[in-house]
Write a protein that holds these residues in place. Structure first.
Motif, PDB file in Angstrom:
ATOM      1  N   LEU A 118       8.657  13.560  37.392  1.00  0.00           N
ATOM      2  CA  LEU A 118       9.506  13.472  36.204  1.00  0.00           C
ATOM      3  C   LEU A 118      10.913  13.039  36.587  1.00  0.00           C
ATOM      4  N   VAL A 120      14.936  12.246  34.603  1.00  0.00           N
ATOM      5  CA  VAL A 120      15.779  12.279  33.408  1.00  0.00           C
ATOM      6  C   VAL A 120      16.651  11.034  33.423  1.00  0.00           C
ATOM      7  N   LEU A 160      13.768  15.230  38.100  1.00  0.00           N
ATOM      8  CA  LEU A 160      13.682  16.524  37.419  1.00  0.00           C
ATOM      9  C   LEU A 160      12.604  17.352  38.110  1.00  0.00           C
ATOM     10  N   VAL A 171      13.629  21.559  28.548  1.00  0.00           N
ATOM     11  CA  VAL A 171      14.730  21.008  29.333  1.00  0.00           C
ATOM     12  C   VAL A 171      15.983  21.035  28.471  1.00  0.00           C
ATOM     13  N   VAL A 205      13.519  12.159  28.911  1.00  0.00           N
ATOM     14  CA  VAL A 205      12.696  12.620  30.028  1.00  0.00           C
ATOM     15  C   VAL A 205      11.524  11.652  30.160  1.00  0.00           C
TER      16      VAL A 205
END
Length: 340
Positions: A118, A120, A160, A171, A205
């Motif tokens: 992941l 951001v 992330l 988040v 995200v």
């Protein structure tokens, strides 16, 4: 004078060939191109400025309706649903959020966790003194490994990290948790804390799928022979993460101070971290980031160390990276500089 009379006068004055001026045609073409660009930017800004603060989630996620607001700072552009990085990594957007600092300081999104890496993303509209949001994840102390630049105009990505085994996480982006240090405008003046600039942060995200095979970035530009008053003394060869994780470079033993510079290339270059250990030097181990240099002035960010005289200086470099890096190598090199 009637319209027809005016046309006749203009036609009469226009008789005869125009003076030769080839540069004039190119000048006009440049003005047309500039005008078209300005119009395109103005139209895009007008369309984005009409947007309201919303949360965009996957189907099944509910978000409370947000109040439409007109901001003194125009909205940042929308982040793409999908895109492909230069190394072939495919990104898919899971959720988006907007933080208008004149209205609120934070926003949250809930996302599913599939096990894929992941990131951001952020892009910002506002002043250079706008505070980047801190990023936290419900269910643990996990957070983004690094912060964004102050109000980036181009999309930035940071990794992330989420708690292991989580199926869904929330988040939170919070611009109120980061403070500014005070600054003295004069030697004996008061230390004043600067008020942060207002900004609109467009955040998202993404989960990403690495390329099937590693894609090595191209070669690095050579280090400059001289930086300010520093002369290049030695440099590592061009190495590639993750195969190359440590290296030792030796420079002459004139004593005094040395400076260390690191350069990286690749989509994850900004996530590289280096730990320097100078044999016999002061300060012990020091961790530093890596610069990227493709064009323009060299991005100098030197780490200085005091070293003893009388023998060569050995610098041990240990490389590391923040977040997953599957099939996404980074090319790197470190240079030692001495005061000229």
């Amino acid at each position: 004078m009637s319209v027809q009379d005016l046309r006749d006068v203009l036609r009469e004055r226009a008789e005869g060939p125009a003076p030769a001026n080839p540069a004039r045609h190119e000048h006009i073409r440049r003005r047309v191109r500039r005008t078209r660009r300005r119009r395109g930017l103005t139209a895009a800004a007008a369309a984005v400025a009409a947007a309201v603060t919303v949360f965009s989630l996957l189907p099944g996620d509910a978000a409370p309706p947000q109040e439409a607001a007109t901001s003194a700072v125009k909205a940042a552009r929308e982040l793409p649903e999908r895109f492909t990085a230069r190394d072939g990594t495919g990104y898919r957007r899971l959720a988006t959020a907007t933080v208008r600092t004149e209205k609120t300081t934070k926003a949250s999104v809930t996302i599913p966790v599939s096990g894929k890496p992941l990131d951001v993303a952020a892009v910002c509209e506002g002043g250079p003194g706008a505070k980047p949001p801190a990023i936290s994840v419900t269910g643990g102390d996990a957070a983004a490994s690094r912060s964004f630049s102050p109000c980036p105009k181009d999309m930035e990505l940071v990794p992330l990290v989420v708690p292991g085994g989580a199926g869904r996480v929330t988040v939170t982006f919070d611009t109120a948790t980061r403070g500014w240090g005070c600054v003295r405008e004069s030697k004996d003046g008061p230390c004043v804390t600067r008020k942060p600039d207002q900004a609109v942060w467009s955040l998202a995200v993404y989960e990403w799928t690495p390329p099937d095979r590693p894609v090595e970035p191209g070669p690095l530009k050579p280090f400059p022979k001289r930086l300010a008053r520093w002369d290049l003394a030695a440099a590592t060869r061009q190495l590639v993460w993750p195969q190359d994780r440590t290296f030792t470079v030796t420079a002459g033993g004139d004593g005094g101070r040395i400076g260390l510079e690191a350069l990286c290339a690749g989509d994850l270059a900004r996530r590289m971290r280096f730990t320097y250990l100078i044999e016999g030097g002061e300060g012990g181990e020091v961790t530093a980031t890596c610069g990227q240099w493709e064009s323009g002035p060299y991005p100098m960010a030197m780490n200085e160390f005091r070293v003893p005289a009388g023998k060569p200086v050995k610098v041990t470099v240990r490389a590391g990276i923040m977040g997953p890096d599957t099939n996404r190598p980074v090319r790197w090199s470190v240079a030692v500089y001495r005061k000229g």
